[in-house]
Write a protein that holds these residues in place. Structure first.
Motif, short mmCIF file in Angstrom:
data_model
loop_
_atom_site.label_atom_id
_atom_site.label_comp_id
_atom_site.label_asym_id
_atom_site.label_seq_id
_atom_site.Cartn_x
_atom_site.Cartn_y
_atom_site.Cartn_z
N SER A 349 -16.85 -74.81 -8.34
CA SER A 349 -16.59 -73.78 -9.55
C SER A 349 -17.07 -72.46 -9.05
O SER A 349 -18.08 -72.64 -8.47
CB SER A 349 -16.83 -74.32 -10.74
N ASN A 350 -16.30 -71.51 -9.31
CA ASN A 350 -16.99 -70.19 -9.16
C ASN A 350 -16.89 -70.19 -7.41
O ASN A 350 -18.15 -69.76 -6.88
CB ASN A 350 -18.09 -69.88 -9.51
N SER A 351 -15.98 -70.28 -6.44
CA SER A 351 -16.01 -70.61 -5.17
C SER A 351 -16.08 -69.39 -4.36
O SER A 351 -16.55 -69.52 -3.40
CB SER A 351 -14.75 -71.35 -4.92
N HIS A 352 -16.01 -68.25 -4.70
CA HIS A 352 -16.50 -66.95 -3.91
C HIS A 352 -17.70 -66.43 -4.37
O HIS A 352 -17.47 -65.89 -5.61
CB HIS A 352 -15.17 -66.08 -4.03
N ARG A 353 -18.86 -66.53 -3.56
CA ARG A 353 -20.01 -66.00 -4.06
C ARG A 353 -20.54 -65.10 -3.35
O ARG A 353 -20.15 -65.10 -2.33
CB ARG A 353 -21.10 -67.06 -4.62
N PHE A 354 -21.55 -64.33 -3.73
CA PHE A 354 -22.13 -63.11 -3.01
C PHE A 354 -23.70 -63.37 -2.83
O PHE A 354 -24.43 -63.63 -3.66
CB PHE A 354 -21.83 -61.84 -3.80
N ALA A 355 -24.25 -62.91 -1.56
CA ALA A 355 -25.64 -63.35 -1.43
C ALA A 355 -25.98 -62.65 -0.20
O ALA A 355 -25.17 -62.39 0.74
CB ALA A 355 -26.21 -64.54 -1.73
N GLY A 356 -27.29 -62.32 0.07
CA GLY A 356 -27.72 -61.58 1.15
C GLY A 356 -27.95 -62.51 2.40
O GLY A 356 -29.24 -62.66 2.66
N PHE A 357 -27.07 -63.04 2.92
CA PHE A 357 -27.26 -64.12 3.92
C PHE A 357 -27.38 -62.98 5.32
O PHE A 357 -26.57 -62.33 5.71
CB PHE A 357 -25.84 -64.65 4.56
N ALA A 358 -28.67 -63.22 6.08
CA ALA A 358 -28.94 -62.62 7.33
C ALA A 358 -27.56 -62.63 8.17
O ALA A 358 -27.48 -61.73 9.06
CB ALA A 358 -30.05 -63.02 7.86
N VAL A 359 -27.12 -63.85 8.47
CA VAL A 359 -26.09 -64.09 9.54
C VAL A 359 -24.91 -63.33 9.23
O VAL A 359 -24.07 -63.02 10.31
CB VAL A 359 -25.95 -65.63 9.51
N LEU A 360 -24.66 -62.75 8.08
CA LEU A 360 -23.45 -61.96 7.67
C LEU A 360 -23.75 -60.49 7.94
O LEU A 360 -22.88 -59.67 7.55
CB LEU A 360 -23.13 -62.24 6.24
N LYS A 361 -24.90 -60.10 8.55
CA LYS A 361 -25.17 -58.73 8.55
C LYS A 361 -24.59 -57.66 9.66
O LYS A 361 -25.15 -56.75 9.87
CB LYS A 361 -26.62 -58.25 8.17
N ALA A 362 -23.84 -58.29 10.44
CA ALA A 362 -23.08 -57.37 11.50
C ALA A 362 -22.52 -56.43 10.59
O ALA A 362 -21.52 -56.40 9.83
CB ALA A 362 -22.25 -58.28 12.41
N PRO A 363 -22.65 -54.97 11.10
CA PRO A 363 -22.25 -53.95 10.37
C PRO A 363 -20.64 -53.86 10.53
O PRO A 363 -20.25 -53.18 9.53
CB PRO A 363 -23.12 -52.72 10.74
#
Ligand SMILES: [Zn+2]
Length: 414
Positions: A349-363
Protein backbone atom coordinates in the motif's frame (compact mmCIF):
# COMPACT_ATOMS: atom_id res chain seq x y z
CA UNK A 1 -37.40 40.59 1.85
CA UNK A 2 -35.78 43.02 4.25
CA UNK A 3 -32.99 45.43 3.52
CA UNK A 4 -30.55 43.12 5.25
CA UNK A 5 -31.30 40.18 2.98
CA UNK A 6 -31.23 42.45 -0.10
CA UNK A 7 -27.75 43.60 0.90
CA UNK A 8 -26.77 39.98 1.34
CA UNK A 9 -28.10 39.11 -2.12
CA UNK A 10 -26.21 42.03 -3.66
CA UNK A 11 -23.01 40.94 -2.05
CA UNK A 12 -23.55 37.36 -3.22
CA UNK A 13 -24.02 38.67 -6.78
CA UNK A 14 -20.94 40.83 -6.47
CA UNK A 15 -18.94 37.86 -5.28
CA UNK A 16 -20.26 35.74 -8.16
CA UNK A 17 -19.32 38.35 -10.76
CA UNK A 18 -15.86 38.84 -9.28
CA UNK A 19 -15.50 35.07 -9.18
CA UNK A 20 -16.45 34.85 -12.85
CA UNK A 21 -13.96 37.53 -13.78
CA UNK A 22 -11.24 35.59 -12.05
CA UNK A 23 -12.42 32.25 -13.44
CA UNK A 24 -10.08 30.28 -15.69
CA UNK A 25 -12.43 30.75 -18.66
CA UNK A 26 -11.23 34.35 -18.88
CA UNK A 27 -7.74 33.74 -17.60
CA UNK A 28 -4.72 34.22 -19.78
CA UNK A 29 -1.73 32.01 -19.06
CA UNK A 30 0.06 32.91 -15.86
CA UNK A 31 3.73 32.28 -15.22
CA UNK A 32 3.72 30.84 -11.72
CA UNK A 33 7.20 29.53 -11.13
CA UNK A 34 10.67 29.87 -12.53
CA UNK A 35 13.78 27.74 -12.29
CA UNK A 36 17.20 28.31 -13.76
CA UNK A 37 19.86 25.63 -13.77
CA UNK A 38 23.32 25.38 -15.18
CA UNK A 39 24.00 22.21 -17.12
CA UNK A 40 27.27 21.18 -18.73
CA UNK A 41 27.22 23.57 -21.67
CA UNK A 42 23.87 25.26 -21.40
CA UNK A 43 21.77 27.28 -19.05
CA UNK A 44 18.17 26.15 -18.83
CA UNK A 45 15.28 28.29 -17.68
CA UNK A 46 11.93 26.68 -16.98
CA UNK A 47 8.70 28.62 -16.44
CA UNK A 48 5.67 26.93 -14.94
CA UNK A 49 2.59 28.10 -16.82
CA UNK A 50 -1.08 27.82 -15.94
CA UNK A 51 -1.95 27.34 -19.62
CA UNK A 52 -0.37 27.05 -23.06
CA UNK A 53 1.30 30.29 -24.16
CA UNK A 54 2.51 31.59 -27.51
CA UNK A 55 6.02 33.03 -27.56
CA UNK A 56 8.76 34.45 -29.73
CA UNK A 57 12.42 34.88 -28.84
CA UNK A 58 14.84 37.67 -29.71
CA UNK A 59 18.57 37.74 -29.09
CA UNK A 60 20.53 40.96 -28.56
CA UNK A 61 24.30 41.27 -28.42
CA UNK A 62 24.88 44.65 -26.83
CA UNK A 63 24.07 44.60 -24.02
CA UNK A 64 23.73 40.83 -24.26
CA UNK A 65 20.24 39.62 -23.56
CA UNK A 66 17.60 37.19 -24.69
CA UNK A 67 14.06 38.51 -24.91
CA UNK A 68 11.00 36.28 -24.85
CA UNK A 69 7.75 37.89 -25.90
CA UNK A 70 4.71 35.97 -24.83
CA UNK A 71 1.45 36.52 -26.65
CA UNK A 72 -0.24 37.33 -23.42
CA UNK A 73 0.77 36.40 -19.93
CA UNK A 74 0.27 37.21 -16.28
CA UNK A 75 3.42 37.36 -14.23
CA UNK A 76 2.94 35.66 -10.87
CA UNK A 77 6.49 34.46 -10.30
CA UNK A 78 7.75 35.35 -6.83
CA UNK A 79 10.79 37.69 -7.04
CA UNK A 80 12.76 35.23 -4.92
CA UNK A 81 12.56 32.63 -7.70
CA UNK A 82 15.72 34.06 -9.27
CA UNK A 83 18.13 35.50 -6.77
CA UNK A 84 21.62 35.04 -8.07
CA UNK A 85 23.30 34.79 -11.48
CA UNK A 86 23.17 31.22 -12.73
CA UNK A 87 25.15 29.99 -15.72
CA UNK A 88 24.79 32.47 -18.55
CA UNK A 89 21.84 34.27 -17.00
CA UNK A 90 22.73 37.28 -14.91
CA UNK A 91 19.33 38.77 -14.34
CA UNK A 92 15.71 37.88 -15.05
CA UNK A 93 13.24 40.70 -15.55
CA UNK A 94 9.60 40.80 -16.49
CA UNK A 95 8.46 43.84 -18.42
CA UNK A 96 4.68 44.25 -18.62
CA UNK A 97 2.60 43.42 -20.44
CA UNK A 98 4.24 40.20 -21.66
CA UNK A 99 8.00 40.41 -22.07
CA UNK A 100 10.61 38.33 -20.28
CA UNK A 101 14.16 39.70 -20.43
CA UNK A 102 17.10 37.47 -19.64
CA UNK A 103 20.26 39.50 -19.18
CA UNK A 104 23.20 37.30 -20.03
CA UNK A 105 26.77 37.48 -18.79
CA UNK A 106 28.00 37.16 -22.39
CA UNK A 107 26.38 37.06 -25.81
CA UNK A 108 24.16 33.99 -25.89
CA UNK A 109 22.31 31.84 -28.39
CA UNK A 110 19.04 30.04 -27.95
CA UNK A 111 19.88 26.38 -28.50
CA UNK A 112 16.36 25.14 -27.78
CA UNK A 113 13.03 26.64 -26.85
CA UNK A 114 9.86 24.63 -26.41
CA UNK A 115 6.73 23.97 -24.39
CA UNK A 116 6.14 20.79 -22.40
CA UNK A 117 2.58 19.57 -22.30
CA UNK A 118 0.98 18.91 -18.94
CA UNK A 119 1.37 15.43 -17.49
CA UNK A 120 0.04 13.67 -14.40
CA UNK A 121 2.30 15.78 -12.23
CA UNK A 122 2.84 19.16 -13.84
CA UNK A 123 1.09 21.77 -15.91
CA UNK A 124 2.43 23.52 -19.00
CA UNK A 125 6.10 24.40 -18.92
CA UNK A 126 8.10 26.76 -21.07
CA UNK A 127 11.74 25.76 -21.47
CA UNK A 128 14.56 27.77 -23.00
CA UNK A 129 18.17 26.60 -23.27
CA UNK A 130 20.92 29.16 -23.75
CA UNK A 131 24.47 28.52 -24.86
CA UNK A 132 27.33 30.98 -25.22
CA UNK A 133 27.26 32.61 -28.65
CA UNK A 134 30.85 31.61 -29.28
CA UNK A 135 30.28 28.00 -28.26
CA UNK A 136 30.73 25.50 -31.04
CA UNK A 137 27.78 23.16 -31.44
CA UNK A 138 28.25 19.86 -29.62
CA UNK A 139 29.25 16.97 -31.90
CA UNK A 140 26.49 14.61 -32.96
CA UNK A 141 26.18 11.46 -30.88
CA UNK A 142 28.06 8.73 -32.70
CA UNK A 143 27.22 5.67 -30.65
CA UNK A 144 25.24 4.99 -27.50
CA UNK A 145 28.45 4.69 -25.55
CA UNK A 146 29.74 8.01 -26.82
CA UNK A 147 26.53 9.81 -26.03
CA UNK A 148 27.21 12.69 -23.72
CA UNK A 149 24.63 13.96 -21.29
CA UNK A 150 24.75 17.26 -23.06
CA UNK A 151 22.87 15.68 -25.97
CA UNK A 152 19.55 17.37 -25.13
CA UNK A 153 21.15 20.76 -25.75
CA UNK A 154 21.61 19.98 -29.40
CA UNK A 155 19.28 22.09 -31.41
CA UNK A 156 17.14 20.32 -33.94
CA UNK A 157 18.39 21.13 -37.46
CA UNK A 158 15.28 23.20 -38.17
CA UNK A 159 15.98 25.40 -35.17
CA UNK A 160 19.02 27.42 -36.11
CA UNK A 161 19.67 29.89 -33.33
CA UNK A 162 19.34 33.51 -34.36
CA UNK A 163 22.65 35.31 -34.92
CA UNK A 164 23.66 37.19 -31.80
CA UNK A 165 24.81 40.31 -33.64
CA UNK A 166 21.50 41.99 -34.40
CA UNK A 167 18.12 41.85 -32.78
CA UNK A 168 16.03 39.41 -34.70
CA UNK A 169 12.68 37.98 -33.86
CA UNK A 170 12.31 34.28 -34.37
CA UNK A 171 8.82 32.95 -34.90
CA UNK A 172 7.38 30.63 -32.29
CA UNK A 173 8.50 27.11 -33.07
CA UNK A 174 6.35 24.68 -35.00
CA UNK A 175 3.89 22.54 -33.04
CA UNK A 176 5.81 20.05 -30.96
CA UNK A 177 4.34 17.05 -32.76
CA UNK A 178 5.98 18.22 -36.00
CA UNK A 179 9.42 17.98 -34.54
CA UNK A 180 11.25 14.70 -34.96
CA UNK A 181 13.49 13.71 -32.08
CA UNK A 182 16.76 12.04 -33.05
CA UNK A 183 16.10 8.47 -34.12
CA UNK A 184 18.30 7.06 -31.41
CA UNK A 185 17.27 4.39 -28.98
CA UNK A 186 16.83 5.52 -25.39
CA UNK A 187 19.42 4.02 -23.06
CA UNK A 188 18.06 2.17 -20.03
CA UNK A 189 20.46 1.50 -17.16
CA UNK A 190 19.42 -1.35 -14.91
CA UNK A 191 21.13 -1.54 -11.55
CA UNK A 192 20.98 -4.88 -9.72
CA UNK A 193 21.28 -3.86 -6.07
CA UNK A 194 24.12 -5.08 -3.83
CA UNK A 195 26.70 -7.69 -4.91
CA UNK A 196 30.03 -9.17 -3.91
CA UNK A 197 30.72 -8.70 -0.21
CA UNK A 198 27.32 -7.09 0.20
CA UNK A 199 24.55 -9.71 -0.08
CA UNK A 200 21.78 -7.24 0.72
CA UNK A 201 18.76 -8.73 2.47
CA UNK A 202 18.68 -12.43 3.21
CA UNK A 203 15.41 -14.25 2.64
CA UNK A 204 13.24 -16.47 4.80
CA UNK A 205 14.80 -19.57 3.30
CA UNK A 206 18.21 -18.08 2.60
CA UNK A 207 17.92 -16.31 -0.79
CA UNK A 208 20.35 -13.42 -1.21
CA UNK A 209 18.99 -10.12 -2.43
CA UNK A 210 22.10 -9.62 -4.60
CA UNK A 211 21.27 -12.79 -6.58
CA UNK A 212 17.57 -11.99 -6.96
CA UNK A 213 18.33 -8.48 -8.22
CA UNK A 214 20.88 -9.76 -10.75
CA UNK A 215 18.49 -12.41 -12.05
CA UNK A 216 15.75 -9.80 -12.42
CA UNK A 217 18.08 -7.33 -14.13
CA UNK A 218 19.04 -9.97 -16.70
CA UNK A 219 15.40 -10.91 -17.29
CA UNK A 220 14.44 -7.27 -17.81
CA UNK A 221 17.41 -6.68 -20.11
CA UNK A 222 16.42 -9.68 -22.26
CA UNK A 223 12.84 -8.49 -22.40
CA UNK A 224 13.75 -4.93 -23.42
CA UNK A 225 16.36 -6.03 -25.94
CA UNK A 226 13.88 -8.43 -27.54
CA UNK A 227 11.62 -5.40 -28.20
CA UNK A 228 14.49 -3.70 -30.02
CA UNK A 229 13.54 -0.20 -28.93
CA UNK A 230 16.15 0.37 -26.24
CA UNK A 231 19.82 0.08 -25.56
CA UNK A 232 20.19 -1.64 -22.19
CA UNK A 233 23.18 -1.50 -19.87
CA UNK A 234 23.61 -3.23 -16.52
CA UNK A 235 25.66 -1.56 -13.80
CA UNK A 236 26.91 -5.04 -12.90
CA UNK A 237 26.47 -8.34 -14.71
CA UNK A 238 28.21 -10.52 -12.14
CA UNK A 239 28.59 -10.89 -8.41
CA UNK A 240 30.76 -7.85 -7.67
CA UNK A 241 30.61 -5.06 -5.15
CA UNK A 242 29.95 -1.57 -6.50
CA UNK A 243 29.82 1.66 -4.57
CA UNK A 244 26.47 3.37 -4.77
CA UNK A 245 27.89 6.38 -6.58
CA UNK A 246 29.72 4.13 -9.01
CA UNK A 247 26.36 2.75 -10.04
CA UNK A 248 24.90 6.09 -11.02
CA UNK A 249 28.27 7.11 -12.52
CA UNK A 250 28.17 4.04 -14.77
CA UNK A 251 24.67 4.93 -15.89
CA UNK A 252 25.74 8.49 -16.73
CA UNK A 253 28.82 7.27 -18.59
CA UNK A 254 26.57 5.07 -20.74
CA UNK A 255 24.40 8.10 -21.51
CA UNK A 256 21.43 6.59 -19.69
CA UNK A 257 18.03 8.20 -20.19
CA UNK A 258 16.54 6.23 -17.32
CA UNK A 259 18.06 4.47 -14.32
CA UNK A 260 16.27 1.62 -12.55
CA UNK A 261 17.77 0.23 -9.36
CA UNK A 262 16.39 -3.17 -8.32
CA UNK A 263 16.13 -4.34 -4.73
CA UNK A 264 14.19 -6.75 -2.51
CA UNK A 265 14.00 -5.88 1.16
CA UNK A 266 13.57 -7.95 4.30
CA UNK A 267 11.64 -6.93 7.41
CA UNK A 268 11.29 -8.36 10.90
CA UNK A 269 7.58 -8.92 10.23
CA UNK A 270 7.36 -11.91 7.84
CA UNK A 271 3.74 -11.14 6.97
CA UNK A 272 4.51 -7.97 5.04
CA UNK A 273 4.64 -8.32 1.26
CA UNK A 274 4.24 -6.23 -1.86
CA UNK A 275 6.23 -4.15 -4.31
CA UNK A 276 6.99 -0.45 -3.98
CA UNK A 277 8.70 2.17 -6.12
CA UNK A 278 10.91 4.87 -4.61
CA UNK A 279 12.16 8.15 -5.96
CA UNK A 280 14.61 10.60 -4.49
CA UNK A 281 13.43 13.31 -2.20
CA UNK A 282 15.03 15.72 0.20
CA UNK A 283 12.56 14.54 2.78
CA UNK A 284 11.35 10.97 3.15
CA UNK A 285 7.63 10.41 2.68
CA UNK A 286 7.47 8.44 5.92
CA UNK A 287 9.71 6.92 8.57
CA UNK A 288 9.63 3.48 6.90
CA UNK A 289 10.94 4.98 3.67
CA UNK A 290 13.59 6.83 5.65
CA UNK A 291 14.71 3.63 7.40
CA UNK A 292 14.81 1.77 4.11
CA UNK A 293 16.96 4.46 2.50
CA UNK A 294 19.34 4.33 5.46
CA UNK A 295 19.52 0.55 5.14
CA UNK A 296 20.19 0.62 1.38
CA UNK A 297 22.68 3.46 1.76
CA UNK A 298 24.66 1.32 4.19
CA UNK A 299 25.86 -0.80 1.28
CA UNK A 300 28.88 1.48 1.04
CA UNK A 301 29.69 1.03 4.72
CA UNK A 302 29.87 -2.73 4.25
CA UNK A 303 32.93 -2.28 2.07
CA UNK A 304 34.38 0.18 4.58
CA UNK A 305 33.88 3.28 2.48
CA UNK A 306 32.96 6.36 4.44
CA UNK A 307 30.42 8.44 2.58
CA UNK A 308 30.13 11.13 5.21
CA UNK A 309 32.51 13.51 3.41
CA UNK A 310 30.22 13.40 0.40
CA UNK A 311 27.26 14.74 2.29
CA UNK A 312 27.71 18.46 1.43
CA UNK A 313 28.09 17.66 -2.25
CA UNK A 314 24.98 15.54 -2.16
CA UNK A 315 23.16 18.32 -0.37
CA UNK A 316 24.21 20.73 -3.10
CA UNK A 317 22.99 18.38 -5.77
CA UNK A 318 19.72 18.08 -3.96
CA UNK A 319 19.04 21.77 -3.99
CA UNK A 320 20.25 22.08 -7.56
CA UNK A 321 17.35 22.81 -9.81
CA UNK A 322 18.69 20.49 -12.48
CA UNK A 323 18.18 17.77 -9.95
CA UNK A 324 14.66 18.99 -9.35
CA UNK A 325 13.71 18.63 -13.00
CA UNK A 326 15.20 15.13 -12.96
CA UNK A 327 13.23 14.38 -9.82
CA UNK A 328 10.07 15.46 -11.61
CA UNK A 329 10.74 13.06 -14.47
CA UNK A 330 11.61 10.29 -12.02
CA UNK A 331 8.27 10.81 -10.32
CA UNK A 332 6.47 10.65 -13.68
CA UNK A 333 8.14 7.33 -14.47
CA UNK A 334 7.47 6.02 -10.95
CA UNK A 335 3.76 6.81 -11.23
CA UNK A 336 3.54 4.88 -14.51
CA UNK A 337 5.57 2.00 -13.08
CA UNK A 338 3.29 1.69 -10.05
CA UNK A 339 0.30 1.50 -12.35
CA UNK A 340 1.78 -0.99 -14.82
CA UNK A 341 3.37 -3.19 -12.14
CA UNK A 342 0.12 -3.10 -10.19
CA UNK A 343 -1.52 -4.92 -13.10
CA UNK A 344 1.05 -7.70 -12.83
CA UNK A 345 1.91 -8.22 -9.17
CA UNK A 346 0.87 -7.34 -5.67
CA UNK A 347 1.81 -3.84 -4.51
CA UNK A 348 2.56 -2.57 -1.07
CA UNK A 349 0.00 0.00 0.00
CA UNK A 350 1.21 3.54 -0.64
CA UNK A 351 3.42 2.11 -3.36
CA UNK A 352 5.21 5.24 -4.56
CA UNK A 353 7.36 6.65 -1.80
CA UNK A 354 10.14 9.16 -1.48
CA UNK A 355 13.43 9.01 0.39
CA UNK A 356 17.09 9.99 0.19
CA UNK A 357 18.60 7.01 -1.61
CA UNK A 358 22.25 7.64 -2.48
CA UNK A 359 22.00 5.52 -5.62
CA UNK A 360 19.34 7.84 -7.08
CA UNK A 361 21.42 11.00 -6.87
CA UNK A 362 22.66 11.34 -10.46
CA UNK A 363 21.66 14.95 -11.11
CA UNK A 364 20.60 14.42 -14.71
CA UNK A 365 19.34 10.85 -15.10
CA UNK A 366 15.73 10.22 -14.06
CA UNK A 367 16.04 7.39 -11.54
CA UNK A 368 13.85 5.07 -9.52
CA UNK A 369 14.52 2.35 -6.99
CA UNK A 370 12.20 -0.64 -7.00
CA UNK A 371 11.79 -2.80 -3.94
CA UNK A 372 10.38 -5.80 -5.77
CA UNK A 373 9.05 -7.44 -2.64
CA UNK A 374 10.04 -8.80 0.74
CA UNK A 375 12.43 -11.71 0.96
CA UNK A 376 11.36 -12.02 4.61
CA UNK A 377 7.96 -13.14 3.33
CA UNK A 378 8.27 -16.83 2.40
CA UNK A 379 5.78 -16.57 -0.45
CA UNK A 380 7.37 -13.54 -2.04
CA UNK A 381 10.83 -14.99 -1.66
CA UNK A 382 9.67 -18.10 -3.53
CA UNK A 383 8.02 -15.98 -6.23
CA UNK A 384 11.08 -13.76 -6.72
CA UNK A 385 13.28 -16.84 -7.12
CA UNK A 386 11.07 -18.08 -9.94
CA UNK A 387 11.24 -17.06 -13.54
CA UNK A 388 7.45 -16.68 -14.00
CA UNK A 389 7.09 -13.95 -11.42
CA UNK A 390 10.12 -12.10 -12.69
CA UNK A 391 8.64 -12.31 -16.19
CA UNK A 392 5.55 -10.51 -14.88
CA UNK A 393 7.72 -7.82 -13.32
CA UNK A 394 9.64 -7.47 -16.58
CA UNK A 395 6.38 -7.09 -18.52
CA UNK A 396 5.11 -4.39 -16.16
CA UNK A 397 8.39 -2.52 -16.22
CA UNK A 398 8.73 -2.74 -20.00
CA UNK A 399 5.24 -1.25 -20.37
CA UNK A 400 6.07 1.52 -17.93
CA UNK A 401 9.26 2.26 -19.88
CA UNK A 402 7.36 2.35 -23.20
CA UNK A 403 4.78 4.65 -21.70
CA UNK A 404 7.36 7.03 -20.29
CA UNK A 405 9.33 7.35 -23.54
CA UNK A 406 6.19 7.67 -25.65
CA UNK A 407 5.14 10.62 -23.51
CA UNK A 408 8.65 12.09 -23.79
CA UNK A 409 8.60 11.73 -27.57
CA UNK A 410 5.26 13.50 -27.76
CA UNK A 411 6.74 16.55 -26.07
CA UNK A 412 9.73 16.52 -28.40
CA UNK A 413 11.99 15.89 -25.42
CA UNK A 414 14.13 12.91 -24.67
ZN1 LIG B 1 18.59 -3.56 -1.34
Amino acid sequence: MGLKSLKLLVSIFAALILGLLAAPAFAKPAAQGLRVAEHEQRTRLVLDLSAKAAFATTVQADPPKVVVDFGDIDWAVPPAAFRRPTGLIRKVQFEPPARLILETARPAQVSKVFLIEPNEQFGWRFVIDLVAADASPPPPAASPAAKAKSAPTQAAPTQTPPPPAAAKTAPAPAPLTDRKPPAKKPVIAIDPGHGGADPGAIGASGAYEKNITLAMARDLKDKLEAQGRYTVVLTRDRDVFLRLRERSAKARAAGADLFISLHADALPNPAIQGLSVYTLSETASDSEAQLLAEKENKADLIAGIDLSHEAPEVANILIDLAQRETMNLSAVFAAGAVEELGRQVRLLSNSHRFAGFAVLKAPDVPSVLIEMGYLSNAQEERLLRGHDYRAKLATGLARAIDRYFEARRKTGAR
